[in-house]
Design a protein around this motif. Sequence first.
Motif, PDB file in Angstrom:
ATOM      1  N   MET A   1     -16.254  42.779   7.463  1.00 26.00           N
ATOM      2  CA  MET A   1     -17.701  43.342   7.161  1.00 26.00           C
ATOM      3  C   MET A   1     -18.011  43.993   8.468  1.00 26.00           C
ATOM      4  O   MET A   1     -17.800  43.177   9.633  1.00 26.00           O
ATOM      5  CB  MET A   1     -18.356  41.979   6.784  1.00 26.00           C
ATOM      6  CG  MET A   1     -19.836  42.366   6.402  1.00 26.00           C
ATOM      7  SD  MET A   1     -20.817  41.130   5.670  1.00 26.00           S
ATOM      8  CE  MET A   1     -20.572  40.668   4.187  1.00 26.00           C
ATOM      9  N   ASN A   2     -18.312  44.991   8.455  1.00 25.12           N
ATOM     10  CA  ASN A   2     -19.097  45.605   9.531  1.00 25.12           C
ATOM     11  C   ASN A   2     -20.221  45.391   9.981  1.00 25.12           C
ATOM     12  O   ASN A   2     -20.939  44.577   9.171  1.00 25.12           O
ATOM     13  CB  ASN A   2     -18.819  47.267   9.654  1.00 25.12           C
ATOM     14  CG  ASN A   2     -19.478  47.829   8.626  1.00 25.12           C
ATOM     15  OD1 ASN A   2     -20.587  47.356   7.869  1.00 25.12           O
ATOM     16  ND2 ASN A   2     -19.346  49.012   8.093  1.00 25.12           N
ATOM     17  N   ASP A   3     -20.840  45.730  11.416  1.00 26.16           N
ATOM     18  CA  ASP A   3     -22.262  45.248  11.899  1.00 26.16           C
ATOM     19  C   ASP A   3     -23.302  45.701  10.699  1.00 26.16           C
ATOM     20  O   ASP A   3     -24.050  45.004  10.526  1.00 26.16           O
ATOM     21  CB  ASP A   3     -22.389  45.965  13.170  1.00 26.16           C
ATOM     22  CG  ASP A   3     -21.382  45.194  14.137  1.00 26.16           C
ATOM     23  OD1 ASP A   3     -20.826  44.081  13.715  1.00 26.16           O
ATOM     24  OD2 ASP A   3     -21.223  45.714  15.298  1.00 26.16           O
ATOM     25  N   THR A   4     -23.193  47.126  10.489  1.00 22.03           N
ATOM     26  CA  THR A   4     -24.143  47.566   9.573  1.00 22.03           C
ATOM     27  C   THR A   4     -24.316  46.761   8.033  1.00 22.03           C
ATOM     28  O   THR A   4     -25.565  46.484   7.782  1.00 22.03           O
ATOM     29  CB  THR A   4     -23.839  49.133   9.194  1.00 22.03           C
ATOM     30  OG1 THR A   4     -23.606  49.761  10.530  1.00 22.03           O
ATOM     31  CG2 THR A   4     -24.974  49.925   8.299  1.00 22.03           C
ATOM     32  N   SER A  43     -39.836  43.304  13.439  1.00 20.47           N
ATOM     33  CA  SER A  43     -40.012  42.019  12.772  1.00 20.47           C
ATOM     34  C   SER A  43     -38.498  41.316  12.957  1.00 20.47           C
ATOM     35  O   SER A  43     -38.436  40.180  13.104  1.00 20.47           O
ATOM     36  CB  SER A  43     -40.214  42.005  11.432  1.00 20.47           C
ATOM     37  OG  SER A  43     -39.414  42.483  10.651  1.00 20.47           O
ATOM     38  N   PHE A  44     -37.337  42.087  13.148  1.00 18.29           N
ATOM     39  CA  PHE A  44     -35.962  41.144  13.243  1.00 18.29           C
ATOM     40  C   PHE A  44     -35.730  41.447  14.834  1.00 18.29           C
ATOM     41  O   PHE A  44     -34.562  41.061  14.946  1.00 18.29           O
ATOM     42  CB  PHE A  44     -35.093  42.234  12.467  1.00 18.29           C
ATOM     43  CG  PHE A  44     -35.450  41.887  11.098  1.00 18.29           C
ATOM     44  CD1 PHE A  44     -34.811  40.782  10.485  1.00 18.29           C
ATOM     45  CD2 PHE A  44     -35.612  42.965  10.227  1.00 18.29           C
ATOM     46  CE1 PHE A  44     -35.091  40.607   9.034  1.00 18.29           C
ATOM     47  CE2 PHE A  44     -35.737  42.859   8.995  1.00 18.29           C
ATOM     48  CZ  PHE A  44     -35.436  41.513   8.110  1.00 18.29           C
ATOM     49  N   CYS A  49     -31.721  41.618  17.236  1.00 16.77           N
ATOM     50  CA  CYS A  49     -31.635  42.657  18.329  1.00 16.77           C
ATOM     51  C   CYS A  49     -30.957  41.812  19.353  1.00 16.77           C
ATOM     52  O   CYS A  49     -30.216  42.619  20.270  1.00 16.77           O
ATOM     53  CB  CYS A  49     -32.837  43.039  18.634  1.00 16.77           C
ATOM     54  SG  CYS A  49     -33.538  44.025  17.497  1.00 16.77           S
ATOM     55  N   PRO A  50     -30.654  40.729  19.799  1.00 17.64           N
ATOM     56  CA  PRO A  50     -29.585  40.276  20.868  1.00 17.64           C
ATOM     57  C   PRO A  50     -28.326  40.682  20.692  1.00 17.64           C
ATOM     58  O   PRO A  50     -27.696  41.399  21.311  1.00 17.64           O
ATOM     59  CB  PRO A  50     -29.935  38.814  21.023  1.00 17.64           C
ATOM     60  CG  PRO A  50     -31.464  38.501  20.653  1.00 17.64           C
ATOM     61  CD  PRO A  50     -31.485  39.366  19.444  1.00 17.64           C
ATOM     62  N   PRO A  51     -27.792  40.487  19.535  1.00 16.46           N
ATOM     63  CA  PRO A  51     -26.287  40.999  19.368  1.00 16.46           C
ATOM     64  C   PRO A  51     -26.317  42.486  19.005  1.00 16.46           C
ATOM     65  O   PRO A  51     -25.361  43.207  19.311  1.00 16.46           O
ATOM     66  CB  PRO A  51     -25.775  40.226  18.163  1.00 16.46           C
ATOM     67  CG  PRO A  51     -27.113  39.746  17.652  1.00 16.46           C
ATOM     68  CD  PRO A  51     -27.976  39.492  18.584  1.00 16.46           C
ATOM     69  N   TYR A  52     -27.407  43.092  18.306  1.00 15.66           N
ATOM     70  CA  TYR A  52     -27.252  44.541  17.835  1.00 15.66           C
ATOM     71  C   TYR A  52     -28.413  45.178  18.741  1.00 15.66           C
ATOM     72  O   TYR A  52     -29.321  44.640  18.940  1.00 15.66           O
ATOM     73  CB  TYR A  52     -27.573  44.669  16.359  1.00 15.66           C
ATOM     74  CG  TYR A  52     -26.347  44.064  15.664  1.00 15.66           C
ATOM     75  CD1 TYR A  52     -25.047  44.154  15.716  1.00 15.66           C
ATOM     76  CD2 TYR A  52     -26.871  42.713  14.981  1.00 15.66           C
ATOM     77  CE1 TYR A  52     -24.359  43.491  14.947  1.00 15.66           C
ATOM     78  CE2 TYR A  52     -25.828  42.272  14.235  1.00 15.66           C
ATOM     79  CZ  TYR A  52     -24.643  42.382  14.138  1.00 15.66           C
ATOM     80  OH  TYR A  52     -23.671  41.698  13.805  1.00 15.66           O
ATOM     81  N   SER A  53     -28.250  46.675  18.873  1.00 16.43           N
ATOM     82  CA  SER A  53     -29.328  47.197  19.531  1.00 16.43           C
ATOM     83  C   SER A  53     -30.272  47.690  18.417  1.00 16.43           C
ATOM     84  O   SER A  53     -30.288  47.472  17.340  1.00 16.43           O
ATOM     85  CB  SER A  53     -28.839  48.636  19.866  1.00 16.43           C
ATOM     86  OG  SER A  53     -28.253  49.563  18.963  1.00 16.43           O
ATOM     87  N   ARG A  59     -31.757  52.282  12.204  1.00 20.26           N
ATOM     88  CA  ARG A  59     -31.171  53.224  11.207  1.00 20.26           C
ATOM     89  C   ARG A  59     -30.813  52.481   9.935  1.00 20.26           C
ATOM     90  O   ARG A  59     -30.809  52.956   8.981  1.00 20.26           O
ATOM     91  CB  ARG A  59     -29.681  53.594  12.004  1.00 20.26           C
ATOM     92  CG  ARG A  59     -29.870  54.599  12.978  1.00 20.26           C
ATOM     93  CD  ARG A  59     -28.624  55.195  13.338  1.00 20.26           C
ATOM     94  NE  ARG A  59     -27.671  54.208  14.080  1.00 20.26           N
ATOM     95  CZ  ARG A  59     -27.787  53.964  15.375  1.00 20.26           C
ATOM     96  NH1 ARG A  59     -28.562  54.621  16.299  1.00 20.26           N
ATOM     97  NH2 ARG A  59     -26.956  53.071  15.775  1.00 20.26           N
ATOM     98  N   THR A  60     -30.303  51.215  10.030  1.00 26.91           N
ATOM     99  CA  THR A  60     -30.118  50.312   9.040  1.00 26.91           C
ATOM    100  C   THR A  60     -31.497  49.967   7.926  1.00 26.91           C
ATOM    101  O   THR A  60     -31.118  50.199   6.783  1.00 26.91           O
ATOM    102  CB  THR A  60     -29.580  49.007   9.397  1.00 26.91           C
ATOM    103  OG1 THR A  60     -28.419  49.203  10.438  1.00 26.91           O
ATOM    104  CG2 THR A  60     -28.840  48.225   8.071  1.00 26.91           C
TER     105      THR A  60
END
Length: 83
Positions: A1-4, A43-44, A49-53, A59-60
């Motif tokens: 499973m990818n990040d998106t 809100s997320f 956001c610490p692991p993802y920009s 974009r998601t």
Amino acid sequence: MNDTKIIFNVIQNSIPNDHPSVYQYIHGNKQTRQKVVNNIANSFNGILCPPYSIGHVRRTVKTFLRSKEEQYKRGEIKISPIY
């Protein structure tokens, strides 16, 4: 499973079809749509956001809201007004 897919699944489980942001995105103008995307992404902020920009999350969120708009146009989901 990818990040998106991971981000998309978190958003999908957190925001139901009758959420006011989904209604605003579908029935709003361009400026309102951008505000909705920013509000949902913010809100997320402490969750994703610490692991993802924040850009990846934004974009998601746009992809998620576009899929909800397509589902609404095809008649697969019903969206009630905010008020």
